[in-house]
Design a protein around this motif. Sequence first.
Motif, mmCIF file in Angstrom:
data_model
loop_
_atom_site.group_PDB
_atom_site.id
_atom_site.type_symbol
_atom_site.label_atom_id
_atom_site.label_comp_id
_atom_site.label_asym_id
_atom_site.label_seq_id
_atom_site.Cartn_x
_atom_site.Cartn_y
_atom_site.Cartn_z
ATOM 1 N N TRP A 1 49.067 80.590 61.584
ATOM 2 C CA TRP A 1 49.941 81.610 62.147
ATOM 3 C C TRP A 1 51.053 80.989 62.984
ATOM 4 N N ASP A 2 52.280 81.429 62.754
ATOM 5 C CA ASP A 2 53.388 81.073 63.646
ATOM 6 C C ASP A 2 53.264 81.897 64.924
ATOM 7 N N GLU A 3 53.472 81.234 66.057
ATOM 8 C CA GLU A 3 53.356 81.911 67.351
ATOM 9 C C GLU A 3 52.086 82.772 67.395
ATOM 10 N N PRO A 4 50.920 82.171 67.288
ATOM 11 C CA PRO A 4 49.678 82.941 67.160
ATOM 12 C C PRO A 4 49.347 83.791 68.372
ATOM 13 N N GLY A 5 49.926 83.506 69.538
ATOM 14 C CA GLY A 5 49.639 84.308 70.723
ATOM 15 C C GLY A 5 50.517 85.529 70.860
ATOM 16 N N GLU A 6 51.501 85.686 69.967
ATOM 17 C CA GLU A 6 52.435 86.806 70.043
ATOM 18 C C GLU A 6 52.032 87.927 69.089
ATOM 19 N N PHE A 7 52.230 89.167 69.541
ATOM 20 C CA PHE A 7 51.983 90.340 68.691
ATOM 21 C C PHE A 7 53.193 90.520 67.782
ATOM 22 N N ARG A 8 53.019 90.165 66.501
ATOM 23 C CA ARG A 8 54.120 90.239 65.541
ATOM 24 C C ARG A 8 53.599 90.821 64.229
ATOM 25 N N PRO A 9 53.815 92.100 63.971
ATOM 26 C CA PRO A 9 53.374 92.689 62.697
ATOM 27 C C PRO A 9 53.940 91.972 61.479
ATOM 28 N N GLU A 10 55.070 91.297 61.666
ATOM 29 C CA GLU A 10 55.690 90.581 60.549
ATOM 30 C C GLU A 10 54.791 89.490 59.982
ATOM 31 N N HIS A 11 53.774 89.074 60.757
ATOM 32 C CA HIS A 11 52.807 88.107 60.241
ATOM 33 C C HIS A 11 52.170 88.565 58.934
ATOM 34 N N VAL B 1 38.083 84.780 66.841
ATOM 35 C CA VAL B 1 39.224 84.414 67.681
ATOM 36 C C VAL B 1 39.873 83.138 67.160
ATOM 37 N N GLY B 2 39.053 82.164 66.772
ATOM 38 C CA GLY B 2 39.591 80.908 66.261
ATOM 39 C C GLY B 2 40.398 81.097 64.993
ATOM 40 N N LEU B 3 39.922 81.965 64.092
ATOM 41 C CA LEU B 3 40.675 82.233 62.871
ATOM 42 C C LEU B 3 41.986 82.939 63.178
ATOM 43 N N GLY B 4 41.917 83.947 64.010
ATOM 44 C CA GLY B 4 43.107 84.754 64.272
ATOM 45 C C GLY B 4 44.185 84.038 65.044
ATOM 46 N N ARG B 5 43.816 82.974 65.751
ATOM 47 C CA ARG B 5 44.809 82.252 66.558
ATOM 48 C C ARG B 5 44.972 80.802 66.110
ATOM 49 N N ASN B 6 44.683 80.558 64.843
ATOM 50 C CA ASN B 6 44.788 79.216 64.277
ATOM 51 C C ASN B 6 46.254 78.839 64.095
ATOM 52 N N THR B 7 46.695 77.812 64.807
ATOM 53 C CA THR B 7 48.110 77.413 64.755
ATOM 54 C C THR B 7 48.512 76.840 63.395
ATOM 55 N N ALA C 1 46.610 93.732 65.582
ATOM 56 C CA ALA C 1 45.675 94.000 66.679
ATOM 57 C C ALA C 1 44.292 93.442 66.357
ATOM 58 N N PHE C 2 43.841 93.574 65.103
ATOM 59 C CA PHE C 2 42.578 92.970 64.700
ATOM 60 C C PHE C 2 42.626 91.448 64.843
ATOM 61 N N ARG C 3 43.770 90.843 64.532
ATOM 62 C CA ARG C 3 43.901 89.379 64.614
ATOM 63 C C ARG C 3 43.799 88.896 66.051
ATOM 64 N N LEU C 4 44.536 89.536 66.941
ATOM 65 C CA LEU C 4 44.565 89.090 68.337
ATOM 66 C C LEU C 4 43.366 89.562 69.140
ATOM 67 N N HIS C 5 42.822 90.716 68.784
ATOM 68 C CA HIS C 5 41.761 91.326 69.594
ATOM 69 C C HIS C 5 40.616 91.777 68.694
ATOM 70 N N PRO C 6 39.880 90.849 68.099
ATOM 71 C CA PRO C 6 38.770 91.229 67.216
ATOM 72 C C PRO C 6 37.686 91.980 67.981
ATOM 73 N N VAL C 7 36.922 92.765 67.245
ATOM 74 C CA VAL C 7 35.906 93.606 67.875
ATOM 75 C C VAL C 7 34.736 92.795 68.419
#
Length: 221
Positions: free
Chosen positions: A128-138, A119-125, A82-88
């Motif tokens: 991260w694999d599938e950076p737009g998906e919520f995957r705790p396995e990351h 946002v750029g760090l958390g969604r860096n292709t 959640a922090f990765r996809l939705h930073p404060v």
Amino acid sequence: MDDNGTPLLSAGEIKAQVNEILIAVLDNPLNNLEWALAEMLNKPETLQMARDKLDNVVGKHRLIEEFDVPQLNYTKACAREAFRLHPVAPFSPPHESVTDTIVGDYFIPKGSPVIVSRVGLGRNTKVWDEPGEFRPEHHLQDCNKGEEVVLEEPDLRLFTFGRGMRGCPRVVLGSLMTTMLFARLLHGFDWSISTNQGTIDLCPGRGVPFLAKPLLVVAKP
């Protein structure tokens, strides 16, 4: 105090710092919890996995306690996601380079202002694999090697608490509050989407890190 015994902070500055700490410690965990729960309600299998993991560690006959936290890797992985996809906040506080330096492919001259895109760090292709998906396995690769999942990120693959002397001073407290609050709510209630809602709208609010529409769900003890 400085070398002459003179206070470096005035009483007003100390009060402002304390006020900021209190607000951030409450606001950021609650925001993270809302996003994580919203994402997981749209993925029931992830929500069920989190509850199963908690039951395996804690059981059903007591509340989660602080000593359980090192074993709550899946819960912490959900919070990290959640922090990765939705930073404060979209960017880090501004910093200034004190020397000429090279970061990756970039030369940063001394005296340059530096602002990091959360946002750029958390969604860096590239990271991260599938950076737009919520995957705790990351966040569970190191866990599989026997290491504990933590909410801070020493390698800056995402930006939660910052790093170095300008990093957040509330890492331990913020991590503990986030994990305990999240784990107790997951463990203590069955969560579901109201029948007339269908799915959770994950659209963010304009100019703020919160959901555009407040999260309204059904909690059954």
